[in-house]
Design an enzyme around this catalytic site. Structure first.
Site, mmCIF file in Angstrom:
data_model
loop_
_atom_site.group_PDB
_atom_site.id
_atom_site.type_symbol
_atom_site.label_atom_id
_atom_site.label_comp_id
_atom_site.label_asym_id
_atom_site.label_seq_id
_atom_site.Cartn_x
_atom_site.Cartn_y
_atom_site.Cartn_z
ATOM 1 N N ASP A 15 -100.359 18.331 135.755
ATOM 2 C CA ASP A 15 -99.834 17.575 134.605
ATOM 3 C C ASP A 15 -100.858 17.288 133.491
ATOM 4 O O ASP A 15 -100.902 16.166 132.962
ATOM 5 C CB ASP A 15 -99.216 16.253 135.075
ATOM 6 C CG ASP A 15 -97.987 16.447 135.967
ATOM 7 O OD1 ASP A 15 -97.644 17.613 136.251
ATOM 8 O OD2 ASP A 15 -97.380 15.431 136.387
ATOM 9 N N HIS A 55 -89.057 16.414 132.176
ATOM 10 C CA HIS A 55 -87.868 15.571 132.331
ATOM 11 C C HIS A 55 -86.784 15.875 131.296
ATOM 12 O O HIS A 55 -87.102 16.194 130.138
ATOM 13 C CB HIS A 55 -88.246 14.098 132.195
ATOM 14 C CG HIS A 55 -89.245 13.619 133.208
ATOM 15 N ND1 HIS A 55 -89.085 13.798 134.561
ATOM 16 C CD2 HIS A 55 -90.427 12.954 133.059
ATOM 17 C CE1 HIS A 55 -90.120 13.267 135.196
ATOM 18 N NE2 HIS A 55 -90.952 12.760 134.319
ATOM 19 N N HIS A 59 -83.815 10.579 131.465
ATOM 20 C CA HIS A 59 -84.212 10.676 132.877
ATOM 21 C C HIS A 59 -84.254 9.286 133.531
ATOM 22 O O HIS A 59 -84.612 8.298 132.885
ATOM 23 C CB HIS A 59 -85.595 11.338 132.973
ATOM 24 C CG HIS A 59 -85.974 11.726 134.354
ATOM 25 N ND1 HIS A 59 -86.860 11.006 135.112
ATOM 26 C CD2 HIS A 59 -85.543 12.746 135.138
ATOM 27 C CE1 HIS A 59 -86.981 11.577 136.308
ATOM 28 N NE2 HIS A 59 -86.193 12.635 136.348
ATOM 29 N N HIS A 88 -91.352 10.129 128.517
ATOM 30 C CA HIS A 88 -92.503 11.037 128.460
ATOM 31 C C HIS A 88 -92.097 12.420 128.951
ATOM 32 O O HIS A 88 -91.140 12.565 129.715
ATOM 33 C CB HIS A 88 -93.649 10.500 129.335
ATOM 34 C CG HIS A 88 -93.303 10.485 130.793
ATOM 35 N ND1 HIS A 88 -92.541 9.500 131.371
ATOM 36 C CD2 HIS A 88 -93.582 11.362 131.801
ATOM 37 C CE1 HIS A 88 -92.364 9.756 132.656
ATOM 38 N NE2 HIS A 88 -92.976 10.886 132.952
ATOM 39 N N LYS A 113 -91.385 20.181 137.234
ATOM 40 C CA LYS A 113 -90.838 19.223 138.203
ATOM 41 C C LYS A 113 -90.312 17.998 137.480
ATOM 42 O O LYS A 113 -90.736 17.705 136.359
ATOM 43 C CB LYS A 113 -91.926 18.822 139.199
ATOM 44 C CG LYS A 113 -93.125 18.206 138.507
ATOM 45 C CD LYS A 113 -94.239 17.900 139.461
ATOM 46 C CE LYS A 113 -95.409 17.279 138.758
ATOM 47 N NZ LYS A 113 -95.142 16.004 138.071
ATOM 48 N N CYS A 158 -98.996 11.681 140.385
ATOM 49 C CA CYS A 158 -98.673 13.085 140.680
ATOM 50 C C CYS A 158 -99.749 13.788 141.506
ATOM 51 O O CYS A 158 -99.422 14.634 142.342
ATOM 52 C CB CYS A 158 -98.358 13.814 139.394
ATOM 53 S SG CYS A 158 -96.800 13.196 138.683
#
Ligand code: VGL
Ligand code: ZN
Length: 211
Positions: A15, A55, A59, A88, A113, A158
């Site tokens: 990420d 996302h 979300h 985000h 993801k 994450c």
């Protein structure tokens, strides 16, 4: 020093996206400091995989999707507790793009993801319902990788969830501590390290990695 890196080792870069960097929607303190470190690190590995938080608008991990709730509060969703975040990494947005300074053109795969509206996914391996796999474990296994080194953002979300899941799916997992930065909300960093140690996740610094 760790055993030398082999063809069974992979670097998972988690990420490194605009929204997690300074000026982003969910900026992780000092996150820009890791970008050159990660670029250098990636040159030492034969294989690199990237992840991208991805996302849909609205979300369920966004505080704005829950009237009356604020970012960094925790609520209960059907699959368990969920920290709420500012909006985000919305699919296709500038914030969701990989950081322009990330220079890893040799990366072999980008795992996206968190793309299901009702399920978050901190982990690169399995969504937050703890049953829906992303496919990464099968990909790594089929290609013969057995040890995952992790760098990126954020250490306590994450990165940690991906490292613990790597163990759960039968891989060795090593977090490269100084190639990560944390959000650290409500004691999340200490809690994440407790879970990672319990799961048998290793920690090294960049300088401890053998050449
Ligand atoms: C992350 C919070 C929400 C992360 C992603 O990359 O650690 N944290 N979405
Ligand atoms: Zn997210």
């Amino acid at each position: 020093m760790l055993p030398p890196l082999t063809q069974r080792d992979i670097l998972l870069v988690v990420d490194v996206q605009n929204d997690f960097l300074p000026g982003g929607a969910l900026a992780v303190p000092d996150a820009d400091a890791i970008v050159p470190v990660v670029n250098q690190l990636a040159r030492r590995f034969g294989h690199v995989v990237l992840t991208q938080d991805w996302h849909v608008p609205g979300h369920s991990s966004f505080a704005s999707s829950h009237p009356g709730r604020s970012p960094f509060e925790t609520i209960d969703l059907p699959y368990g507790p969920q920290v709420l975040w500012p909006e985000h990494c919305v699919q296709g947005s500038v914030g969701a793009a990989l950081a322009p300074a990330l220079d890893i053109p040799q990366a072999e795969l980008v795992v996206r993801k968190g793309y299901r509206r009702d399920i978050d996914s901190y982990s690169a391996f399995c969504e937050a319902d703890r049953v829906t796999p992303t496919g990464l474990a099968g990909y790594l296994r089929e290609r013969g990788f057995s040890r995952v080194h992790l760098a990126g953002l954020a250490t306590d979300f994450c990165v940690a969830w991906s490292a613990v899941d790597a163990r759960r799916y039968g891989f060795e997992a090593v977090v490269i501590g100084d190639a990560c930065r944390a959000i650290d909300t409500g004691g999340s960093l200490a809690a994440a390290w407790t879970l990672m140690r319990e799961a048998g996740v290793g920690e090294v610094s960049v300088s401890q990695l053998s050449p």
